[in-house]
Enzyme design. Structure first.
Site: not given
Ligand code: MEV
Length: 308
Positions: A80, A86-87, A131
């Site tokens: 999604p 992590g799309s 990610d």
């Molecule tokens: C985003 O999936 C996770 C965050 O910690 C941002 C990041 O790590 O770059 C909010």
């Protein structure tokens, strides 16, 4: 005809999101939702994906090449979009990997991860890199950004014990109105305005993430529920979980479970995917149904990027 197919998994933060942007550790798992990219030589004209305008310059710069031969790009995905799974990192990683192979550049996960991080910067401004690292290397990743050029990416040598793994459920609260970039900026602004709140959040989240590592390894269920609840409370203290989603999480807690936002979250209504845990996962499914939300179970800690 030359045809290269690369797939990438999704990711889910077990804990540490937002704190990881400030050099604290995060524990992130690769998840078995698949994104597939096909790069083939039967493209008669340059493809129409906007993504190419981000990815091609990164590759050209790295290899000091002026042009890339024409190719056809096809993308399909079960992940999604914009829901904390992590799309963006998955599509960038799989596309970069496929295009490098298409250009006869040997498979090198460190290089692919480095270039995917450059793409993530275009999407998210100031990403931690957790990610993309989880999606590229797969498994369970302990991630910590010490400095822009020094990142600890430790693939753990154990998986989540079955007893725990079978009781996680993902609940989809919908795509947040706010992007990851906006949520990261929001937390950054809070840090400037009320540093004591964010400092407290960072210290507690680091402590909880470290404890989580131990609790998962030792398969300690009650402690796991406690950590997810505390971690969520902490995330709420920095305003990344809307009141709508917080109240659904309170319902799951009242039933004896725990749930947390995953990734950047959202402050208006939807926050993307929730990671929920209950000794009886059917209880979470009932709570999701009551709130008209879809939910599903996934495998955590699956393989990373690969050629199909
Ligand atoms: C985003 O999936 C996770 C965050 O910690 C941002 C990041 O790590 O770059 C909010």
């Amino acid at each position: 005809m030359k045809k290269i197919t690369v797939s990438a998994p999704a990711k889910i933060h077990l804990l540490g999101e937002h704190a990881v942007v400030y050099g604290k550790p995060a524990l992130v798992a690769a998840v078995n939702l698949k994104l597939t990219v096909v790069v083939s030589s039967n493209g008669s004209k340059n493809n129409s994906y906007d993504l190419s305008k981000i990815i091609e310059p990164i590759i050209k710069k790295e290899f000091k090449i002026k042009t890339i031969p024409k190719y056809k790009l096809e993308i399909s995905s079960e992940i999604p979009v914009g829901c904390g799974m992590g799309s963006s990192a998955a599509v960038s990683a799989a596309y970069i990997a496929a295009l490098l192979l298409f250009l006869n550049i040997p498979w090198d996960l460190d290089l692919i991860n480095k270039l995917t991080y450059e793409a993530e910067k275009v999407f998210h401004g100031n990403p931690s890199g957790a990610d993309n690292s989880t999606i590229v290397f797969g498994g369970l990743i302990w991630y910590r950004k010490e400095m822009p050029d020094l990142k600890i990416i430790q693939k753990l040598n154990f998986s989540i014990p079955k007893k725990l793994a079978n009781n996680f459920v993902l609940v989809n609260t919908g795509q947040p109105k706010e992007s990851t970039k906006e949520m990261v900026i929001k937390v950054g602004n809070l840090y400037k305005e009320k540093p004591q709140i964010v400092e407290k959040f960072l210290l507690e989240q680091e402590k909880l993430t470290r404890e989580l590592l131990f609790v998962i390894k030792e398969s300690k269920e009650d402690e796991l529920i406690w950590i997810i609840r505390q971690g969520e409370k902490n995330l709420e203290s920095i305003g990344v979980a809307s009141s709508y989603v917080s109240s659904i999480i309170r319902e799951i807690e009242k039933l004896g479970g725990a749930a947390k936002i995953c990734g950047a979250g959202g402050s208006t209504k939807s926050t993307g995917m929730l990671l929920a845990y209950h000794k009886d996962p059917d209880k979470i499914k009932e709570a999701a149904k009551k709130n008209n939300l879809s939910c599903f179970q996934v495998d955590l800690g699956v393989k990373g990027l690969r050629v199909e």
